[in-house]
Design a protein around this motif. Structure first.
Motif, PDB file in Angstrom:
ATOM      1  N   CYS A 126      -2.919  -4.252  -1.781  1.00 17.32           N
ATOM      2  CA  CYS A 126      -1.909  -4.649  -0.794  1.00 17.32           C
ATOM      3  C   CYS A 126      -2.420  -5.590   0.287  1.00 17.32           C
ATOM      4  O   CYS A 126      -1.738  -5.794   1.296  1.00 17.32           O
ATOM      5  N   ALA A 127      -3.580  -6.140   0.083  1.00 18.34           N
ATOM      6  CA  ALA A 127      -4.120  -7.037   1.114  1.00 18.34           C
ATOM      7  C   ALA A 127      -3.226  -8.259   1.322  1.00 18.34           C
ATOM      8  O   ALA A 127      -3.147  -8.800   2.430  1.00 18.34           O
ATOM      9  N   HIS A 128      -2.552  -8.688   0.256  1.00 18.44           N
ATOM     10  CA  HIS A 128      -1.697  -9.878   0.349  1.00 18.44           C
ATOM     11  C   HIS A 128      -0.210  -9.513   0.323  1.00 18.44           C
ATOM     12  O   HIS A 128       0.629 -10.386   0.090  1.00 18.44           O
ATOM     13  N   LEU A 129       0.101  -8.259   0.561  1.00 16.19           N
ATOM     14  CA  LEU A 129       1.491  -7.819   0.526  1.00 16.19           C
ATOM     15  C   LEU A 129       2.278  -8.445   1.678  1.00 16.19           C
ATOM     16  O   LEU A 129       1.862  -8.408   2.831  1.00 16.19           O
ATOM     17  N   ARG A 130       3.438  -9.033   1.349  1.00 19.04           N
ATOM     18  CA  ARG A 130       4.262  -9.680   2.360  1.00 19.04           C
ATOM     19  C   ARG A 130       5.628  -9.016   2.524  1.00 19.04           C
ATOM     20  O   ARG A 130       6.222  -9.077   3.604  1.00 19.04           O
ATOM     21  N   ARG A 131       6.115  -8.364   1.465  1.00 22.69           N
ATOM     22  CA  ARG A 131       7.466  -7.803   1.511  1.00 22.69           C
ATOM     23  C   ARG A 131       7.440  -6.385   0.957  1.00 22.69           C
ATOM     24  O   ARG A 131       6.905  -6.149  -0.124  1.00 22.69           O
ATOM     25  N   LEU A 132       8.035  -5.445   1.696  1.00 22.51           N
ATOM     26  CA  LEU A 132       7.987  -4.034   1.309  1.00 22.51           C
ATOM     27  C   LEU A 132       9.343  -3.378   1.524  1.00 22.51           C
ATOM     28  O   LEU A 132       9.977  -3.564   2.567  1.00 22.51           O
ATOM     29  N   ARG A 133       9.770  -2.608   0.519  1.00 31.09           N
ATOM     30  CA  ARG A 133      10.989  -1.812   0.642  1.00 31.09           C
ATOM     31  C   ARG A 133      10.638  -0.360   0.317  1.00 31.09           C
ATOM     32  O   ARG A 133       9.895  -0.084  -0.633  1.00 31.09           O
ATOM     33  N   PHE A 134      11.173   0.569   1.095  1.00 32.31           N
ATOM     34  CA  PHE A 134      10.849   1.981   0.885  1.00 32.31           C
ATOM     35  C   PHE A 134      12.081   2.831   1.098  1.00 32.31           C
ATOM     36  O   PHE A 134      13.104   2.365   1.608  1.00 32.31           O
ATOM     37  N   HIS A 135      11.973   4.093   0.724  1.00 33.96           N
ATOM     38  CA  HIS A 135      13.115   5.020   0.773  1.00 33.96           C
ATOM     39  C   HIS A 135      12.660   6.323   1.405  1.00 33.96           C
ATOM     40  O   HIS A 135      11.724   6.969   0.939  1.00 33.96           O
ATOM     41  N   GLY A 136      13.319   6.722   2.477  1.00 36.65           N
ATOM     42  CA  GLY A 136      13.088   8.036   3.047  1.00 36.65           C
ATOM     43  C   GLY A 136      12.072   8.069   4.161  1.00 36.65           C
ATOM     44  O   GLY A 136      11.130   7.263   4.227  1.00 36.65           O
ATOM     45  N   SER A 137      12.244   9.036   5.043  1.00 34.87           N
ATOM     46  CA  SER A 137      11.377   9.174   6.212  1.00 34.87           C
ATOM     47  C   SER A 137       9.956   9.560   5.831  1.00 34.87           C
ATOM     48  O   SER A 137       8.999   9.133   6.478  1.00 34.87           O
ATOM     49  N   ALA A 138       9.811  10.379   4.785  1.00 34.08           N
ATOM     50  CA  ALA A 138       8.471  10.793   4.367  1.00 34.08           C
ATOM     51  C   ALA A 138       7.651   9.597   3.911  1.00 34.08           C
ATOM     52  O   ALA A 138       6.463   9.480   4.224  1.00 34.08           O
ATOM     53  N   SER A 139       8.294   8.695   3.177  1.00 31.16           N
ATOM     54  CA  SER A 139       7.592   7.492   2.730  1.00 31.16           C
ATOM     55  C   SER A 139       7.195   6.628   3.919  1.00 31.16           C
ATOM     56  O   SER A 139       6.106   6.032   3.939  1.00 31.16           O
ATOM     57  N   ALA A 140       8.059   6.555   4.930  1.00 33.84           N
ATOM     58  CA  ALA A 140       7.760   5.733   6.112  1.00 33.84           C
ATOM     59  C   ALA A 140       6.468   6.183   6.778  1.00 33.84           C
ATOM     60  O   ALA A 140       5.663   5.359   7.223  1.00 33.84           O
ATOM     61  N   SER A 141       6.251   7.477   6.830  1.00 43.54           N
ATOM     62  CA  SER A 141       5.043   7.994   7.475  1.00 43.54           C
ATOM     63  C   SER A 141       3.785   7.675   6.685  1.00 43.54           C
ATOM     64  O   SER A 141       2.687   7.637   7.252  1.00 43.54           O
ATOM     65  N   ALA A 142       3.925   7.445   5.380  1.00 37.44           N
ATOM     66  CA  ALA A 142       2.755   7.191   4.536  1.00 37.44           C
ATOM     67  C   ALA A 142       2.408   5.710   4.433  1.00 37.44           C
ATOM     68  O   ALA A 142       1.324   5.356   3.945  1.00 37.44           O
ATOM     69  N   LEU A 143       3.293   4.819   4.902  1.00 35.94           N
ATOM     70  CA  LEU A 143       3.084   3.387   4.684  1.00 35.94           C
ATOM     71  C   LEU A 143       1.861   2.838   5.393  1.00 35.94           C
ATOM     72  O   LEU A 143       1.302   1.823   4.962  1.00 35.94           O
ATOM     73  N   ILE A 144       1.442   3.487   6.464  1.00 31.43           N
ATOM     74  CA  ILE A 144       0.268   2.964   7.185  1.00 31.43           C
ATOM     75  C   ILE A 144      -0.972   2.999   6.323  1.00 31.43           C
ATOM     76  O   ILE A 144      -1.921   2.235   6.544  1.00 31.43           O
ATOM     77  N   TYR A 145      -0.985   3.868   5.303  1.00 28.43           N
ATOM     78  CA  TYR A 145      -2.157   3.985   4.434  1.00 28.43           C
ATOM     79  C   TYR A 145      -2.236   2.853   3.413  1.00 28.43           C
ATOM     80  O   TYR A 145      -3.237   2.726   2.711  1.00 28.43           O
TER      81      TYR A 145
END
Length: 935
Positions: free
Chosen positions: A114-133
């Motif tokens: 994910c070093a070059h990741l530019r666009r991200l879509r996610f679902h749910g509050s639990a996933s939001a908390s994990a995105l920092i990793y």
């Protein structure tokens, strides 16, 4: 229930998601890609194989880009070179995690890519908390949905870890736990922000908006949707703002808003849809703002009412685009383009504008924003389904949604497809689809368009297109169009998707299409049966949506004989029994039981009935489901047990599994239940009571009283099953006495004389004949003498009165099948042809499907010698009905086939009401075809 429609996805289903496979896990055994050391493969074998490792790296990367994450991981695991190519930065600029569970461990595994990741879509509050990793520091765009539980802390951390964000979108579900503090933190952390879209915030204070104005100098688009309170005056300080939406927000002071927003130097477009904006505020904004070009006010009741009384208002909007429910959106946009020197067709404006505006960035930005807010407003209108929208949907709403489906913006495509799925549904629970709306989609070319969308490489688009196709297919005309356009093959392929959401919606489409008899074979031919069975094996628990839809589709298909065989061959019996045994979700239980009932309904043409009964735990599971709190589950379980009871081994196994007790309890409990449950409860007891041991057990368990109560209902289908069960029970003298004592004679007499069902009247008459043919009269006389009845009951019954009542109505029933003219001819001639015609007149077509044992036939033959001419006529009438059985004696068959003699018996009674003892001279074991003159 045979079909189901979907409206919107539940707001939070984190537990139902499947985990993302770690990148480059071992390829599955069935994969046709070679292991390292064997990289040559291809069709034809030998020298004809293709060396895939010789492909240029760019070509391999292009292949990777066409695959979903699981297939990409499997392909990359085949060899070292492809593993390296699978890590190419160009493959990891965008990531859509909405269909997957994303926890810290999974995110950590993905971080290396994910070093070059530019666009991200996610679902749910639990996933939001994990995105920092993910450690995607260079992320530019982030969009999350179903984040109702997301907190200020989580959103603030996301903003702090992704300072390069230019676009942040959380919604459309309300973020009730987000406050102005989170908005302020976003402003201070994400200073490059160009677009911010948030939904459902309770309050957006001036302090938070001022922070956006101060720290985000490039903020061009701001959307606070469905918010409770917004400081409208502070919005006027966000100087770079070009696009503003407050759709669905409440408590806005429109005088302040119009004054403040009209001073924004760059404001181009405003969306006030679904608000209480006034016509004066709209006019003030349009006239006072020098830069404002577009104002959208869809579904604004106050504005529309006021506008209708202001005939001069239109002149004040010249040169600007005002979109409202009363205006023609496509015509307005086309006129707007004309003002800039572009000529476009109204019908295709949203399809053609990109080719026209390739070099006009300002107009392109306006159209991209317009597509986004229209898709959002139309979806909200479809979800709320307000009154008075029919004209709008038919006039332009359906066409607008279809135009937006062609958008280049993926989220616009998805919302438009979801809108198409929802706006046609007017009643979720009863799967009611408005025919005119569904056909409007079809007439505007929507079916080929949605099917093409379902072929998209984007799984989010696939799932929404499949949902739309599923809901529209409730309409039979649309279903035919879907099938004709190849939609069944497309849905069958999507049902094989590794994405659970896509597979779920595709299964829903097959469920609705399988309602039509003409589509069942096509679904099987397309591999749909195997795909549906595999879905059940793949997701055995915790994902009730896909399981309910797969089981529902299989239930519909199982009603077809050939499809039922294919279901069994594909392992469907075991899959459905597993659901019935282990799944605790009522919707899944209901459909699994219905599917098993339909599989067991083909006892005469295939072996599925026996196969279901022999599957371990099947009968026990169905018996337990009759105790469910859900009426639909109880109904389908009872229906399955009814069908299964046609097999001799199943019948006894059901009794051993506690089926007698369970079904008697169900019959007691369903006095006020639906007609369907009453019919199946009585029907299952009817099926079990074929066995004399079960019949006695039903009587002892107290099954007589509830069956009599069901016989008194108003539903003809319930009349038939209750009468059938009482008929079987009455064969036993103990049960016959119970029926009399429980007041069954008046109930059966009422059925015999008044039911709209011939079969119910027929079986009621037979039950009454059993009760008074003399076989149990001796026992009744004993009871009458000692003054007590069975098992200590003290009920007092007038047996003679009951018998007279029964015989009177049996005679009246048989007389209803007499044709005076035919009987007169037969009585005067006694010719075999005339007597045979009498027999044909007395036939009940439906009775030919009933089964009758040799013991029962023997009892009717014996009844031909009964002193009562009424019972003799009833016996002859019964013997004329063309019974089915496997244990008839040759003499039984001879008698049953002798229409002449049975017609003679009817003539003797019906024409002459004779009690002539000459009947005793008839050789009942060897009737002859010779002519006889009635006495």
């Amino acid at each position: 229930m045979s079909r189901r429609v979907r409206r919107r996805t539940a707001q939070s289903r984190d537990k139902e998601k499947v985990a993302v496979s770690p990148p480059y896990a071992e390829a599955p055994d069935h994969c046709e890609i070679p292991r390292p050391g064997g990289c040559c493969f291809g069709g034809g074998g030998g020298a004809a194989g293709v060396d895939w490792t010789a492909l240029p790296d760019d070509t391999v990367v292009q292949i990777f880009s066409r695959l979903n994450y699981r297939d990409r991981a499997s392909l990359a695991s085949t060899c070292r070179s492809w593993r390296l190519l699978g890590s190419s930065p160009s493959l990891w600029t965008s990531l859509d995690l909405r269909a997957h569970r994303c926890d810290p461990d999974i995110a950590a595994v993905l971080a290396g890519r994910c070093a070059h990741l530019r666009r991200l879509r996610f679902h749910g509050s639990a996933s939001a908390s994990a995105l920092i990793y993910l450690q995607a520091r260079g992320l530019r765009e982030m969009a999350g949905d179903c984040c109702c539980e997301i907190t200020d802390a989580s959103l603030s951390v996301l903003a702090a870890r992704h300072e390069a964000l230019e676009s942040l979108q959380i919604g459309p579900d309300p973020c009730m736990r987000i406050t102005s503090d989170a908005v302020r933190h976003i402003a201070m952390c994400c200073t490059r922000l160009r677009r911010l879209r948030l939904s459902g915030i309770r309050e957006v204070h001036g302090e938070a908006i001022n922070a956006l104005a101060k720290h985000c100098p490039q903020l061009a688009e701001l959307a606070f949707l469905d918010c409770g309170l917004i400081d409208e005056g502070a919005l006027g300080k966000v100087v770079p703002l070009r696009f503003l939406s407050v759709a669905g927000s409440r408590n806005l002071k429109w005088s302040t808003a119009s004054l403040s927003w009209s001073s924004l130097p760059s404001l181009v477009a405003v969306d006030v849809s679904r608000t209480d904006v006034s016509a004066s505020a709209v006019l003030r904004l349009l006239s006072a703002s020098k830069t404002l070009k577009v104002l959208c006010a869809l579904n604004c009741a106050v504005f529309e009412e006021e506008w209708s009384y202001n005939s001069t208002a239109c002149r004040k909007t010249k040169g600007k685009l005002l979109l409202a429910q009363f205006s023609n959106v496509c015509s307005g946009v086309a006129s707007f383009f004309k003002g800039y020197g572009y000529v476009v067709r109204e019908q295709s404006i949203f399809a053609e504008w990109r080719s026209l505006l390739s070099e006009d960035k300002n107009l392109s930005d306006i159209m991209n924003w317009l597509e986004w807010i229209l898709s959002h407003s139309l979806l909200r209108a479809a979800e709320s389904n307000p009154n008075g929208m029919d004209g709008f949907w038919l006039r332009q709403g359906a066409a607008l949604l279809l135009s937006l489906v062609k958008s280049f913006q993926e989220d616009v495509q998805e919302r438009a497809a979801t809108g198409l799925a929802i706006f046609v549904v007017t009643d979720d629970e009863n799967a009611t689809v408005e025919p005119a709306r569904a056909e409007a989609v079809m007439q505007n070319g929507g079916i080929p368009l949605l099917l093409e969308l379902a072929r998209s490489s984007q799984e989010g688009v696939q799932s929404e297109a499949a949902k739309a196709i599923a809901n529209l297919s409730v309409n039979s005309k649309v279903a035919k169009a879907v099938a004709d356009e190849g939609g069944i093959h497309i849905l069958a392929n999507l049902a094989r998707s590794s994405n659970r959401v896509v597979a779920e919606e595709a299964a829903g489409g097959l469920w609705n299409l399988s309602v039509g008899e003409e589509h069942k074979a096509a679904i099987a031919d397309a591999g749909g049966v195997k795909a549906l069975v595999n879905l059940i094996f793949k997701w055995t628990s915790g994902v009730d949506g896909v399981l309910e839809r797969a089981a529902g589709a299989l239930a519909n298909l199982a009603a077809d004989d050939k499809c039922s065989v294919e279901i069994a061959m594909a392992g469907g019996v075991r899959a459905l029994v597993t659901l019935a045994r282990t799944c605790k979700v009522e919707g899944v239980q209901e459909q699994a039981a219905r599917a098993l009932a339909n599989l067991a309904a083909h006892g005469d043409s295939n072996s599925n009935n026996a196969a279901v009964g022999q599957e371990e735990g099947a009968l026990e599971a169905l018996v337990q489901l009759t105790f469910s709190q859900n009426e639909g589950v109880r109904q389908e379980a009872a229906g399955a047990l009814w069908n299964l009871s046609f097999d001799d081994r199943n019948r006894e196994a059901i009794a051993l599994a506690g089926g007698v007790e369970a079904l008697v309890a169900l019959a007691h409990a369903c006095a006020n239940a639906s007609q369907g449950l009453q019919e199946r409860a009585a029907g299952a007891l009817w099926g079990l009571s074929v066995s004399e041991a079960n019949s006695i057990a039903i009587g002892r368990e107290g099954g007589v009283a509830p069956l009599i109560a069901l016989a008194r209902t108003d539903a003809e289908d319930v009349h038939e099953t209750a009468a059938g069960a009482l008929w079987n029970l009455a064969f036993n003298s103990g049960n016959a006495l119970r029926i009399i004592e429980e007041g069954g004679v008046p109930a059966l007499v009422h059925l015999c004389s008044s039911s709209g069902s011939k079969m119910a009247r027929f079986m009621a008459a037979l039950a009454l004949a059993y009760m008074f043919d003399g076989s149990c009269v001796h026992r009744m006389d004993e009871v009458a003498l000692v003054g007590s009845s069975l098992e200590g009951s003290s009920k007092s019954v007038n047996f003679d009165g009951a018998r007279r009542m029964a015989l009177k109505h049996i005679e009246a029933f048989v007389l209803t099948f007499s044709d005076p003219q035919v009987f007169s001819v037969a009585a005067s001639s006694s010719a075999p042809a005339a007597l045979a015609q009498v027999a044909d007149t007395a036939r009940i077509q439906e009775a030919g499907h009933l089964r009758c044992s040799a013991a029962e036939i023997g009892r009717y033959i014996a009844m031909l010698r009964n002193p009562s001419s009424v019972l003799r006529a009833c016996a002859a009438f019964a013997l004329l009905q063309g019974w089915e059985s496997s244990d008839f004696l040759p003499s039984h068959v001879h008698i049953l086939n002798n229409k002449t003699q049975m017609g003679l018996v009817l003539i003797r009674h019906l024409c002459y009401r004779s009690t002539d003892a000459g009947l005793s001279s008839l050789r009942l074991d060897s009737f002859r075809d010779e002519e006889k003159t009635p006495a």
